[in-house]
Motif scaffolding. Structure first.
Motif, short mmCIF file in Angstrom:
data_model
loop_
_atom_site.label_atom_id
_atom_site.label_comp_id
_atom_site.label_asym_id
_atom_site.label_seq_id
_atom_site.Cartn_x
_atom_site.Cartn_y
_atom_site.Cartn_z
N ALA A 1 0.83 -1.21 0.00
CA ALA A 1 0.00 0.00 0.00
C ALA A 1 0.87 1.26 0.00
CB ALA A 1 -0.91 -0.02 1.22
N GLN A 2 0.35 2.29 -0.66
CA GLN A 2 1.07 3.57 -0.65
C GLN A 2 0.62 4.45 0.52
OE1 GLN A 2 -0.24 3.65 -4.74
NE2 GLN A 2 1.74 4.52 -5.32
N ILE A 3 -0.57 4.15 1.03
CA ILE A 3 -1.14 4.95 2.11
C ILE A 3 -1.72 4.01 3.17
CG2 ILE A 3 -3.09 6.47 2.68
CD1 ILE A 3 -2.92 7.64 -0.11
N ALA A 4 -1.50 4.35 4.45
CA ALA A 4 -2.24 3.68 5.54
C ALA A 4 -2.84 4.78 6.40
CB ALA A 4 -1.33 2.79 6.37
N VAL A 5 -4.12 4.67 6.69
CA VAL A 5 -4.79 5.68 7.51
C VAL A 5 -5.59 5.00 8.62
CG1 VAL A 5 -5.06 7.42 5.68
CG2 VAL A 5 -6.83 5.67 6.00
N SER A 6 -5.96 5.78 9.60
CA SER A 6 -6.91 5.29 10.59
C SER A 6 -7.52 6.46 11.34
CB SER A 6 -6.23 4.35 11.60
OG SER A 6 -7.22 3.83 12.48
N ARG A 7 -8.80 6.31 11.65
CA ARG A 7 -9.46 7.27 12.56
C ARG A 7 -9.81 6.48 13.80
NH1 ARG A 7 -15.22 10.04 11.04
NH2 ARG A 7 -15.92 7.91 11.44
N PHE A 8 -8.99 6.62 14.82
CA PHE A 8 -9.24 6.03 16.14
C PHE A 8 -9.36 4.50 16.09
CE2 PHE A 8 -11.39 10.33 16.48
CZ PHE A 8 -10.34 10.92 17.13
N GLY A 9 -8.61 3.86 15.16
CA GLY A 9 -8.69 2.40 15.05
C GLY A 9 -7.39 1.69 15.38
#
Ligand code: SAM
Length: 275
Positions: A109-117
């Motif tokens: 993956a080029q991006i990893a994100v999370s909102r409160f996870g």
């Protein structure tokens, strides 16, 4: 890595609550999804993973920006809702029921994100090591996590208001225990990410007012008893809801007036790093 307690929690009543309240939670937490997307600046065609994606709000924002997103979450009911939402919008986002501390994407993956996870791992450094192994070199990580409970009025005020009715003050979780405030200390976040091989770690504060759901003081009080540390304390201690609700309704009325909205201080970290 034993995340079985979190697996049970998020596939049990907590998962059901987050499914039931998905629209209201998304409205409340939208500023944090915007902060993450603004920091990560996804480009069309980029591959992205959303860690602990829940009902998929952040995944869907990235998909609308043209990213090829896979949301990963340990909660089957939340993933089911995320799939339904993606289908309803005709977005190609994919969702997997999996433990993000062990799961790897088919393509780096080029991006990893999370909102409160990302605050629920039993062994955070091992989990972030695994996540980094699924990233292309130089891939961008951006996530939101809460600052300490003490500076999050939205979570503290309901507990303080309900304190006369609790059998005891909720014990603070042991240092390093998984939970919403596990990354409250920015030094912990920095050391977890450096230990797991991420570079260029940057931790920036997000501080502002967060609007709680509820068209009336009663609805806001119900929400306060349903989600967050007060909900856990009431369930753990078997507390009668009626007197707690009455106290919360009175407090919400003081804060907001009968028809006004309830806006309480919230503080998070927006964390950025490179694989
Ligand atoms: C506070 S919720 C946030 C959900 C979603 N990111 C949002 O903003 O609406 C935390 C999420 O992390 C997920 N989670 C907890 N431990 C996990 C793990 N080991 N692997 C994947 N997901 C996990 C939970 O199931 C839950 O959906």
């Amino acid at each position: 890595m034993d995340n079985s307690a979190q697996n049970d929690y998020w596939n049990g009543p907590a998962g059901q609550k987050w499914v039931r309240d998905a629209e209201r939670l998304d409205a409340m937490l939208r500023p944090f999804a915007i902060a993450v997307v603004d920091a990560v600046r996804p480009e069309a065609g980029e591959t992205a993973i959303d860690i602990g994606c829940g009902a998929g709000a952040l995944s869907l924002m990235l998909a609308r920006a043209g990213a090829q997103v896979t949301g990963v979450d340990i909660s089957a009911p939340l993933v089911q809702l995320a799939r339904q939402r993606a289908d309803a919008e005709g977005l190609g986002a994919q969702f997997q029921v999996a433990d993000a501390s062990l799961w790897r994407p088919a393509e780096l993956a080029q991006i990893a994100v999370s909102r409160f996870g990302v605050m629920f791992f039993a062994q955070p450094a091992k989990a972030f090591h695994n996540i980094r192994a699924g990233m292309a070199p130089g891939g961008r990580l951006v996530f939101a996590c809460w600052q300490p409970l003490a500076v999050n009025e939205w979570a503290l005020l309901p507990i303080a208001t309900a304190m006369p009715f609790l059998k005891e003050a909720p014990a603070p979780p042991p240092p390093g225990a998984p939970g919403p405030f596990a990354f409250g200390d920015n030094a912990v976040v920095e050391s977890v990410l450096s230990e797991s091989g991420w570079s260029g770690v940057r931790v920036s504060p997000w501080e502002g007012l967060m609007e709680l759901p509820g068209a009336s003081a009663e609805e806001t009080a119900d929400f306060m008893m349903e989600i967050g540390p007060l909900a856990r304390a009431m369930a753990d201690q078997g507390i009668d809801a009626a007197p707690v609700k009455a106290a919360l309704v009175a407090r919400v009325r003081e804060l907001a007036g009968e028809t006004g909205s309830t806006r309480l201080k919230a503080a998070a970290w927006i964390v950025e790093a490179r694989a």
